[in-house]
Design an enzyme around this catalytic site. Structure first.
Site, PDB file in Angstrom:
ATOM      1  N   TYR A 140       0.689  -1.048   0.003  1.00  0.00           N
ATOM      2  CA  TYR A 140       0.168  -0.142   0.501  1.00  0.00           C
ATOM      3  C   TYR A 140       1.218   0.736   0.100  1.00  0.00           C
ATOM      4  O   TYR A 140       1.148   1.305   0.996  1.00  0.00           O
ATOM      5  CB  TYR A 140      -0.971  -0.222   1.432  1.00  0.00           C
ATOM      6  CG  TYR A 140      -2.217   1.113   1.329  1.00  0.00           C
ATOM      7  CD1 TYR A 140      -2.001   2.083   0.756  1.00  0.00           C
ATOM      8  CD2 TYR A 140      -2.655   0.767   2.283  1.00  0.00           C
ATOM      9  CE1 TYR A 140      -3.254   3.519   1.199  1.00  0.00           C
ATOM     10  CE2 TYR A 140      -3.943   1.594   2.225  1.00  0.00           C
ATOM     11  CZ  TYR A 140      -3.998   2.534   1.833  1.00  0.00           C
ATOM     12  OH  TYR A 140      -5.479   4.446   1.513  1.00  0.00           O
ATOM     13  N   LYS A 168      -1.201  -1.302  -4.777  1.00  0.00           N
ATOM     14  CA  LYS A 168      -2.108  -0.062  -4.426  1.00  0.00           C
ATOM     15  C   LYS A 168      -1.402   1.215  -4.725  1.00  0.00           C
ATOM     16  O   LYS A 168      -0.833   1.891  -3.616  1.00  0.00           O
ATOM     17  CB  LYS A 168      -3.252   0.184  -3.280  1.00  0.00           C
ATOM     18  CG  LYS A 168      -3.883   0.702  -2.681  1.00  0.00           C
ATOM     19  CD  LYS A 168      -5.146   0.666  -1.532  1.00  0.00           C
ATOM     20  CE  LYS A 168      -6.252   0.947  -1.430  1.00  0.00           C
ATOM     21  NZ  LYS A 168      -5.362   3.113  -1.436  1.00  0.00           N
TER      22      LYS A 168
END
Length: 310
Positions: A140, A168
């Protein structure tokens, strides 16, 4: 339990807001209602306890309950990803292990925050969590919150690990996204900023995880469809509609305002937890108008999609 692959997570996933009851506790029944509704409207995946879900404001037990409720409601219809990032490696492992047991098909993590950690410590943190579970990992990347940026050089070591299936990319740097995808074409690079969705697809993103995807999924599906047809002008027009919504939410107070809009079909999801401030009466009224704006944009976009199919 079946783990997710890079292909499985290359979809349009809602970054779920976490509902609370009147006492401020996690409302699992409402999570189930939201997830079921989102799936019926075409949302293709669920991301639990990220920034939109106030993950770092929840206890470990609460985070696992959110994942469990989302997985129950999904019933294997769409992938459920658990964000398990935490201040300590021990807590991240605990949340990851329990999320796997409750039905998550992948885990995701921000890098460790607050202290200034070197790249070796960050890599060891991720590997310790991956060693503890059989689920794949999605990095992330949200440097504006964590102070750590995954770029083609700093992410290379972790992306070489087969257990890491993607990133992400909640960052505006499309050059880095494209370069990472070029170096690791077998991984999933997932857009994390709704306002650059079309740009992220053009740079090589294969999906998105977004704050507003849940309540304007029709726009994201249309934008993806227009890009697939090669109709960039139509895709840009839909992106502008998405951005009009995003800009208004940011101006109000993005996470509380987005949670308000998300909760309107469900009788509300509760305020964001302190230290977030509740929306003012003016903010709530503006957020109500955002919902009307979304409805108008969806109607216009659906008409355009229909025209293109005839």
């Amino acid at each position: 339990m079946v783990s997710a692959s890079a292909t499985d997570v290359s979809v349009l996933s809602a970054a779920l807001a976490t509902p609370y009851d009147s006492r401020g506790n996690v409302d699992e029944s409402k999570i189930e209602a939201v997830v079921d509704s989102y799936i019926s409207r075409g949302v293709e995946g669920m991301y639990c306890c990220g920034s939109s879900g106030e993950g770092l404001l929840l206890s470990a037990d609460e985070r696992v309950r959110v994942v469990a409720a989302a997985a129950r409601a999904s019933d294997d219809r769409v992938p459920v990803i658990a964000h398990v990032g935490a201040l300590s490696t021990r807590e991240a492992i605990d949340i990851a292990v329990r999320s796997e047991a409750e039905g998550a098909v992948a885990v995701s993590m921000v890098p460790p925050i607050y202290y200034s950690y070197g790249p070796d410590a960050i890599a060891a943190h991720y590997r310790a969590v991956m060693d503890a579970v059989s689920l794949p990992m999605i990095l992330y990347n949200i440097p504006q919150f964590t102070g750590t940026e995954f770029d083609p050089a700093s992410a290379a070591d972790l992306l070489a690990d087969e257990r890491v299936i993607g990133v992400k990319q909640t960052a505006h740097n499309m050059f880095h996204l494209e370069r990472m995808r070029h170096a690791h074409p077998d991984k999933a690079f997932i857009g994390g900023f709704d306002e650059v969705f079309v740009a992220a697809i053009a740079a090589g993103a294969s999906g998105a995880i977004g704050t507003t995807i849940g309540f304007q999924i029709e726009l994201f599906r249309a934008a993806r469809e227009f890009v697939g047809r090669g109709d960039l002008v139509a895709a840009q027009r839909v992106q502008a509609r998405i951005n009009e919504v995003v800009a208004e939410l940011v101006d109000i107070d993005v996470f509380p305002a987005a949670k308000h809009v998300s909760g309107m079909p469900f009788g509300g999801l509760g305020d964001c937890r302190a230290p977030f401030r509740p929306l003012t009466a003016e903010g709530r009224a503006r957020a109500d108008r955002v919902a009307d704006l979304v409805a108008a944009h969806v109607e216009a976009t659906e008409n355009e999609r229909g025209d293109g199919r005839r």
